[in-house]
Scaffold this active site. Structure first.
Site, PDB file in Angstrom:
ATOM      1  N   PRO A  94       0.793  -1.238   0.000  1.00  0.00           N
ATOM      2  CA  PRO A  94       0.000   0.000   0.000  1.00  0.00           C
ATOM      3  C   PRO A  94       0.820   1.280   0.000  1.00  0.00           C
ATOM      4  O   PRO A  94       1.821   1.404   0.708  1.00  0.00           O
ATOM      5  CB  PRO A  94      -0.827  -0.140   1.281  1.00  0.00           C
ATOM      6  N   CYS A  95       0.340   2.246  -0.778  1.00  0.00           N
ATOM      7  CA  CYS A  95       1.033   3.525  -0.965  1.00  0.00           C
ATOM      8  C   CYS A  95       0.666   4.615   0.038  1.00  0.00           C
ATOM      9  O   CYS A  95       1.512   5.476   0.327  1.00  0.00           O
ATOM     10  CB  CYS A  95       0.756   4.056  -2.363  1.00  0.00           C
ATOM     11  N   PRO A  96      -0.585   4.667   0.563  1.00  0.00           N
ATOM     12  CA  PRO A  96      -0.972   5.792   1.416  1.00  0.00           C
ATOM     13  C   PRO A  96      -0.032   6.110   2.576  1.00  0.00           C
ATOM     14  O   PRO A  96       0.104   7.291   2.936  1.00  0.00           O
ATOM     15  CB  PRO A  96      -2.364   5.384   1.915  1.00  0.00           C
ATOM     16  N   PRO A  97       0.656   5.128   3.211  1.00  0.00           N
ATOM     17  CA  PRO A  97       1.548   5.494   4.306  1.00  0.00           C
ATOM     18  C   PRO A  97       2.675   6.441   3.897  1.00  0.00           C
ATOM     19  O   PRO A  97       3.247   7.124   4.746  1.00  0.00           O
ATOM     20  CB  PRO A  97       2.114   4.139   4.759  1.00  0.00           C
ATOM     21  N   PHE A  98       3.006   6.489   2.589  1.00  0.00           N
ATOM     22  CA  PHE A  98       4.132   7.286   2.116  1.00  0.00           C
ATOM     23  C   PHE A  98       3.730   8.380   1.134  1.00  0.00           C
ATOM     24  O   PHE A  98       4.568   9.155   0.691  1.00  0.00           O
ATOM     25  CB  PHE A  98       5.157   6.362   1.444  1.00  0.00           C
TER      26      PHE A  98
END
Length: 418
Positions: free
Chosen positions: A76-80
């Site tokens: 998943p991309c949202p954390p970064f």
């Protein structure tokens, strides 16, 4: 070339999957959380596709795949993401460090993980250093590269931060893929699709759409329906003659005005992402329009995955010319202050840490850096005669712990995680 096997985690709708297949990898397993994306994978390939939380060993058993050639995933991309809060290790969706630990359990010959450009930013320098150090401890050489999709035959900028790791005996043959820039424009890529229903303005529109596309944004279930991204991206789409406020059900028709500003269809968006028009890049997406758009928009473009996958396959097959091990050893240090903390046996003061890091910074800069580190790591502070001292205690992120708070947050947010 020898047949190579792959396990893909967070497989999405198959952008990376198709690219790896074209690079010579046969999927032993694909795991994906989203039901619609899993259905898309099953609609296109007769693979073993498991749907559910990839970190739940009730969904799949990593021990069955020990020694696989490649462990790959678009975690998943949202954390970064720059567009998000950049919570990193404290985001319930963060699986990057967990995937590294998974590689330690499965012992693949190679690891491929891709994410957004935000992971390459200073905010995550210590996180990257932690990942690289952990891979080294597990016996892997590793390297990071920021790749732009337009450099690999895709009509879209789309920067992605890519991690490749492999054993030293194979790393001697690894080279990042040579660039093969896309030579057309959004107009040349989409003109035939714009004209399919007889729109008389397609040719003139294609002439105006004379650049590559901004990055397609798939979004998440936390946000609204399909549109073409934040304000700056929308402005870029309008310059290309595209209405960015949503996705169309069908291409323009013969009854639409010649100077009409069309929206993109999901088929057009998939073309911008690198699916089609060549038969080998054909792919079918399941679900309703917004669901299809999210699957497409969150994908790793197949031609980019193919290029990186081919480089990995060549290395695993020892194709080409081996380099001296010293030439592939990557000693890039991403965060010297983190390393000073990590290597310290006792708590150290600001002065001691700055000296050990070799970096120049005043007290204000030091406090900012420590605050940034504290977002991803547990850091103890204590008062000493020489001033406040700091000690690195632990990484906050999820790496597979049964009691980690990630599980509670994940369960609470499950319906909105994508």
């Amino acid at each position: 070339m020898a047949e190579l096997s792959a396990v893909e985690i967070c497989a999405g709708a198959g952008g990376q999957s198709l690219g790896l297949e074209l690079a010579g990898f046969e999927h032993a397993l694909a795991v994906e959380l989203d039901k619609n994306a899993a259905d898309t994978l099953r609609a296109n390939r007769d693979w073993d596709v498991q749907q559910g939380d990839v970190a739940d060993e009730g969904i799949w058993n990593p021990k069955k795949y020990v020694g696989i050639d490649l462990l790959a995933g678009g975690v998943p991309c949202p954390p970064f993401s720059i567009a998000g809060k950049q919570l990193g290790a404290t985001d319930e969706r963060d699986l990057f460090a967990w995937a590294v630990e998974l590689a330690g359990k499965m012992q693949p010959r190679a690891l491929l993980l891709e994410n957004v450009r935000g992971l390459s930013m200073p905010r995550f320098s210590a996180y990257r250093q932690h990942v690289k150090d952990r891979l080294r401890d597990l016996g892997y050489w590793s390297d990071w590269q920021l790749l732009h999709a337009s450099d690999y035959g895709v009509p879209q900028l789309r920067p992605r931060f890519v991690l490749v790791a492999m054993r030293h005996e194979d790393a001697q043959w690894f080279e990042w893929p040579e660039k093969a820039p896309y030579e057309g424009t959004v107009g040349s890529a989409l003109q035939s699709l714009m004209a399919v229903n007889g729109w008389r303005g397609a040719k003139a529109w294609a002439k105006k759409a004379n650049d590559i596309a901004p990055t397609i944004v798939g979004g998440s279930k936390k946000h609204g329906g399909a549109d073409l991204g934040p304000t700056r991206a929308k402005a870029a789409w309008r310059e290309l003659g595209v209405d960015p406020m949503g996705v169309a059900d069908a291409p323009p028709s013969a009854s639409d005005p010649v100077d009409f500003m069309p929206k993109l269809t999901t088929e057009m968006v998939s073309r911008i992402q690198g699916w089609g028009p060549e038969p080998e890049y054909e792919w079918t997406f399941t679900g309703r329009k917004t669901t299809r758009y999210r699957q497409i928009g969150n994908a790793f473009p197949p031609p980019v995955a193919r290029a990186v996958g081919t480089s990995i396959a060549n290395a695993l097959n020892h194709k080409g010319e081996a380099k001296a091990l010293a030439d592939v050893e990557n000693e890039v240090m991403h965060d010297h202050l983190y390393l000073a903390l990590k290597d310290a046996r006792t708590a150290l003061t600001e002065r001691e840490l700055v000296k050990l890091s070799g970096e120049r910074m005043d007290s204000l800069a030091f406090e900012r850096r420590m605050a940034m580190l504290a977002r991803d790591f547990v850091i103890d502070e204590e008062e000493q005669l020489g001033g406040r001292a700091y000690r690195l205690v632990a990484f906050k992120g999820f790496i597979g712990q049964e009691g980690h708070e990630r599980h509670v947050r994940f369960a609470e947010m499950r319906s909105r995680i994508s």
